[in-house]
Design a protein around this motif. Structure first.
Motif, PDB file in Angstrom:
ATOM      1  N   ILE A 299       0.838  -1.202   0.000  1.00 24.88           N
ATOM      2  CA  ILE A 299       0.000   0.000   0.000  1.00 24.88           C
ATOM      3  C   ILE A 299       0.872   1.250   0.000  1.00 24.88           C
ATOM      4  N   ARG A 300       1.895   1.286   0.855  1.00 19.22           N
ATOM      5  CA  ARG A 300       2.783   2.463   0.900  1.00 19.22           C
ATOM      6  C   ARG A 300       3.467   2.681  -0.446  1.00 19.22           C
ATOM      7  N   GLU A 301       3.936   1.609  -1.048  1.00 16.49           N
ATOM      8  CA  GLU A 301       4.600   1.708  -2.349  1.00 16.49           C
ATOM      9  C   GLU A 301       3.641   2.229  -3.415  1.00 16.49           C
ATOM     10  N   SER A 302       2.411   1.740  -3.377  1.00 16.20           N
ATOM     11  CA  SER A 302       1.419   2.149  -4.375  1.00 16.20           C
ATOM     12  C   SER A 302       1.030   3.613  -4.197  1.00 16.20           C
ATOM     13  N   VAL A 303       0.881   4.063  -2.956  1.00 17.35           N
ATOM     14  CA  VAL A 303       0.551   5.474  -2.702  1.00 17.35           C
ATOM     15  C   VAL A 303       1.720   6.364  -3.111  1.00 17.35           C
ATOM     16  N   ALA A 304       2.946   5.928  -2.865  1.00 14.26           N
ATOM     17  CA  ALA A 304       4.123   6.708  -3.283  1.00 14.26           C
ATOM     18  C   ALA A 304       4.138   6.869  -4.803  1.00 14.26           C
ATOM     19  N   GLU A 305       3.753   5.821  -5.517  1.00 10.47           N
ATOM     20  CA  GLU A 305       3.676   5.898  -6.975  1.00 10.47           C
ATOM     21  C   GLU A 305       2.626   6.916  -7.407  1.00 10.47           C
ATOM     22  N   LEU A 306       1.473   6.922  -6.710  1.00  9.96           N
ATOM     23  CA  LEU A 306       0.433   7.909  -6.992  1.00  9.96           C
ATOM     24  C   LEU A 306       0.959   9.324  -6.769  1.00  9.96           C
ATOM     25  N   MET A 307       1.672   9.542  -5.682  1.00  9.95           N
ATOM     26  CA  MET A 307       2.159  10.887  -5.376  1.00  9.95           C
ATOM     27  C   MET A 307       3.221  11.326  -6.379  1.00  9.95           C
ATOM     28  N   ARG A 308       4.020  10.406  -6.903  1.00 12.80           N
ATOM     29  CA  ARG A 308       4.964  10.770  -7.960  1.00 12.80           C
ATOM     30  C   ARG A 308       4.219  11.230  -9.210  1.00 12.80           C
ATOM     31  N   TRP A 309       3.143  10.529  -9.531  1.00  7.92           N
ATOM     32  CA  TRP A 309       2.296  10.953 -10.650  1.00  7.92           C
ATOM     33  C   TRP A 309       1.737  12.340 -10.398  1.00  7.92           C
ATOM     34  N   HIS A 310       1.276  12.578  -9.171  1.00  2.00           N
ATOM     35  CA  HIS A 310       0.693  13.881  -8.820  1.00  2.00           C
ATOM     36  C   HIS A 310       1.733  14.994  -8.953  1.00  2.00           C
ATOM     37  N   LEU A 311       2.939  14.773  -8.458  1.00  2.00           N
ATOM     38  CA  LEU A 311       3.988  15.790  -8.535  1.00  2.00           C
ATOM     39  C   LEU A 311       4.346  16.088  -9.990  1.00  2.00           C
ATOM     40  N   THR A 312       4.421  15.045 -10.810  1.00  2.00           N
ATOM     41  CA  THR A 312       4.712  15.248 -12.229  1.00  2.00           C
ATOM     42  C   THR A 312       3.611  16.049 -12.897  1.00  2.00           C
ATOM     43  N   ARG A 313       2.385  15.714 -12.572  1.00  2.00           N
ATOM     44  CA  ARG A 313       1.236  16.424 -13.147  1.00  2.00           C
ATOM     45  C   ARG A 313       1.235  17.887 -12.723  1.00  2.00           C
ATOM     46  N   GLU A 314       1.512  18.147 -11.434  1.00  2.40           N
ATOM     47  CA  GLU A 314       1.555  19.523 -10.949  1.00  2.40           C
ATOM     48  C   GLU A 314       2.672  20.308 -11.630  1.00  2.40           C
ATOM     49  N   ALA A 315       3.822  19.671 -11.822  1.00  3.63           N
ATOM     50  CA  ALA A 315       4.941  20.349 -12.484  1.00  3.63           C
ATOM     51  C   ALA A 315       4.571  20.719 -13.919  1.00  3.63           C
ATOM     52  N   GLN A 316       3.859  19.831 -14.595  1.00  4.05           N
ATOM     53  CA  GLN A 316       3.434  20.129 -15.955  1.00  4.05           C
ATOM     54  C   GLN A 316       2.466  21.299 -15.987  1.00  4.05           C
ATOM     55  N   LEU A 317       1.560  21.361 -15.000  1.00  2.00           N
ATOM     56  CA  LEU A 317       0.622  22.480 -14.926  1.00  2.00           C
ATOM     57  C   LEU A 317       1.357  23.793 -14.690  1.00  2.00           C
ATOM     58  N   VAL A 318       2.387  23.745 -13.826  1.00  2.00           N
ATOM     59  CA  VAL A 318       3.168  24.951 -13.558  1.00  2.00           C
ATOM     60  C   VAL A 318       3.883  25.406 -14.826  1.00  2.00           C
ATOM     61  N   ARG A 319       4.466  24.455 -15.577  1.00  2.00           N
ATOM     62  CA  ARG A 319       5.161  24.814 -16.803  1.00  2.00           C
ATOM     63  C   ARG A 319       4.212  25.462 -17.806  1.00  2.00           C
ATOM     64  N   ARG A 320       3.012  24.937 -17.889  1.00  2.00           N
ATOM     65  CA  ARG A 320       2.049  25.534 -18.797  1.00  2.00           C
ATOM     66  C   ARG A 320       1.716  26.962 -18.361  1.00  2.00           C
ATOM     67  N   GLY A 321       1.575  27.117 -17.032  1.00  2.00           N
ATOM     68  CA  GLY A 321       1.303  28.455 -16.517  1.00  2.00           C
ATOM     69  C   GLY A 321       2.431  29.431 -16.806  1.00  2.00           C
ATOM     70  N   LEU A 322       3.662  28.941 -16.660  1.00  2.00           N
ATOM     71  CA  LEU A 322       4.822  29.795 -16.957  1.00  2.00           C
ATOM     72  C   LEU A 322       4.860  30.171 -18.432  1.00  2.00           C
ATOM     73  N   ALA A 323       4.539  29.193 -19.283  1.00  2.00           N
ATOM     74  CA  ALA A 323       4.543  29.481 -20.707  1.00  2.00           C
ATOM     75  C   ALA A 323       3.530  30.551 -21.056  1.00  2.00           C
ATOM     76  N   LEU A 324       2.351  30.449 -20.458  1.00  3.40           N
ATOM     77  CA  LEU A 324       1.317  31.458 -20.712  1.00  3.40           C
ATOM     78  C   LEU A 324       1.736  32.816 -20.165  1.00  3.40           C
ATOM     79  N   ALA A 325       2.376  32.782 -18.967  1.00  5.93           N
ATOM     80  CA  ALA A 325       2.771  34.053 -18.343  1.00  5.93           C
ATOM     81  C   ALA A 325       3.875  34.759 -19.110  1.00  5.93           C
ATOM     82  N   SER A 326       4.656  33.985 -19.865  1.00 11.37           N
ATOM     83  CA  SER A 326       5.781  34.575 -20.577  1.00 11.37           C
ATOM     84  C   SER A 326       5.396  35.151 -21.934  1.00 11.37           C
ATOM     85  N   ASP A 327       4.162  34.820 -22.378  1.00  9.54           N
ATOM     86  CA  ASP A 327       3.738  35.315 -23.686  1.00  9.54           C
ATOM     87  C   ASP A 327       3.380  36.806 -23.630  1.00  9.54           C
TER      88      ASP A 327
END
Length: 365
Positions: free
Chosen positions: A337-365
């Motif tokens: 269970i701990r391993e599986s939740v850690a995998e979920l949180m890695r997915w979440h962090l990656t997803r959040e980072a992608q959202l931030v990058r998109r926001g930065l791209a929009l902010a730089s235009d």
């Protein structure tokens, strides 16, 4: 290109100052550990009520999943707006706060993972809950209430549950509420070979119960259900006699043990009916086990001489004794269970980072 947004420039210079948003996920609910059966049945989901409950809950979150079993009622929310406890209590119209638990973020995800694996069940390692979680998620998806986050977490929970069962041996020699009910009948009556059992209901739990009764040596089983055709199908498939619900009181005097596992909006058997049945079988007691939530056997039955009524909470001691052999598998199951939740949180962090990058791209235009 020059960044026009000061926040974007600051993020690039000091990304550690801007932690990712927490997992926008929560669960609120009650179960056999936090509430007795008379409280759990107040938060049960009765036939025809699911749409109204989900409609209410969808006002408090973008994504909603409702998980209701005989031992728990839980609401999983993503994209939360407001207080989850208020949302839960408003859906059922009862003040249940003292019996409720609330988990947020990765703790809420871990809870669902443990539930799907059977680690939070009355019967630890039981397999029925895996299918119940899957059906709850499918129902949410069919209503348009499951989005990216809920889909990811539900799929992860089902995968984790499958891993726990296949890798730990936790579900070997399956113990279930149904098997515990049959064992309780054996403790009360001894050898069941010459006894008659009556099952109220024809659903999944009733089918499991009939299977365990057969394994215990019961040859004569009466299946009673509101829909006579469903009773007939179950009786023919596993061996037994079908009985329409309107003839319950005619069949009742034959029963040494009654196991109730049906969803009904009211009690289907009362004290006077049991008393009348017992007068036709003098010196022969009747044992009744209600594993329905809400209960369908009136508690007044316990006051009838010769009638012995039990409910889900009475099965706890039997279940605990039967699960001692499984304790050794729990550390490995919890590690999965701990391993599986850690995998979920890695997915979440990656997803959040992608959202931030998109926001930065929009902010730089």
């Amino acid at each position: 290109m020059t960044l026009a947004c000061p926040t974007a420039r600051a993020f690039l210079a000091h990304p550690q100052v801007f932690p990712p948003a927490p997992l926008d996920f929560a669960v609120v609910g009650l179960n056999h550990q936090t509430a007795p059966v008379e409280v759990r049945e107040r938060a049960a989901v009765r036939a025809g009520e699911e749409d109204a409950i989900l409609t209410h809950l969808s006002r408090h979150a973008r994504e909603v999943m409702l998980l209701a079993t005989c031992n728990r009622t839980e609401v999983y929310l993503a994209g939360i707006q407001g207080d989850p406890v208020s949302a839960f209590e408003g859906a059922w119209g009862h003040a249940l706060d003292e019996h409720l638990y609330v988990y947020r973020g990765d703790e809420a995800a871990a809870h669902l993972y443990r539930v799907a694996a059977g680690l939070d069940s009355l019967v630890i390692g039981e397999t029925q809950i895996q299918g119940q979680v899957k059906r709850a998620w499918q129902a949410a998806h069919a209503r348009g209430l499951a989005g990216t986050l809920l889909n990811k977490i539900a799929q992860g929970a089902l995968a984790a549950g499958k891993r726990v069962r296949s890798e730990t041996g936790l579900s070997d020699k399956v113990v279930s509420v149904s098997s515990a009910a049959v064992e309780l009948a054996q403790a009360a009556l001894g050898d069941l070979g010459n006894r008659t059992a009556l099952i109220l209901g024809a659903g999944e739990t009733a089918e499991l119960t009939l299977t365990h009764l057969r394994a215990a040596g019961v040859r004569d089983v009466i299946v009673v259900n509101r829909t006579a055709e469903r009773a007939r199908q179950l009786a023919e498939r596993l061996g037994g006699r079908a009985c329409a619900a309107e003839y319950l009181h005619e069949a009742l005097p034959e029963a040494d043990v009654v196991i109730a596992s049906s969803a009904a909006p009211h009690y289907v058997l009362h004290g006077p009916g049991v008393q009348a049945a017992l007068t036709q079988r003098p010196e022969r007691p009747m044992f009744l086990i209600d594993i329905s939530v809400p209960r369908i056997l009136n508690p007044e039955i316990n006051q009838v001489p010769g009638a012995h009524l039990y409910n889900l909470d009475d099965l706890t001691a039997i279940v605990s004794r039967n699960l001692q052999s499984r304790r050794a598998a729990l550390p490995q199951a919890e590690a999965i269970i701990r391993e599986s939740v850690a995998e979920l949180m890695r997915w979440h962090l990656t997803r959040e980072a992608q959202l931030v990058r998109r926001g930065l791209a929009l902010a730089s235009d």
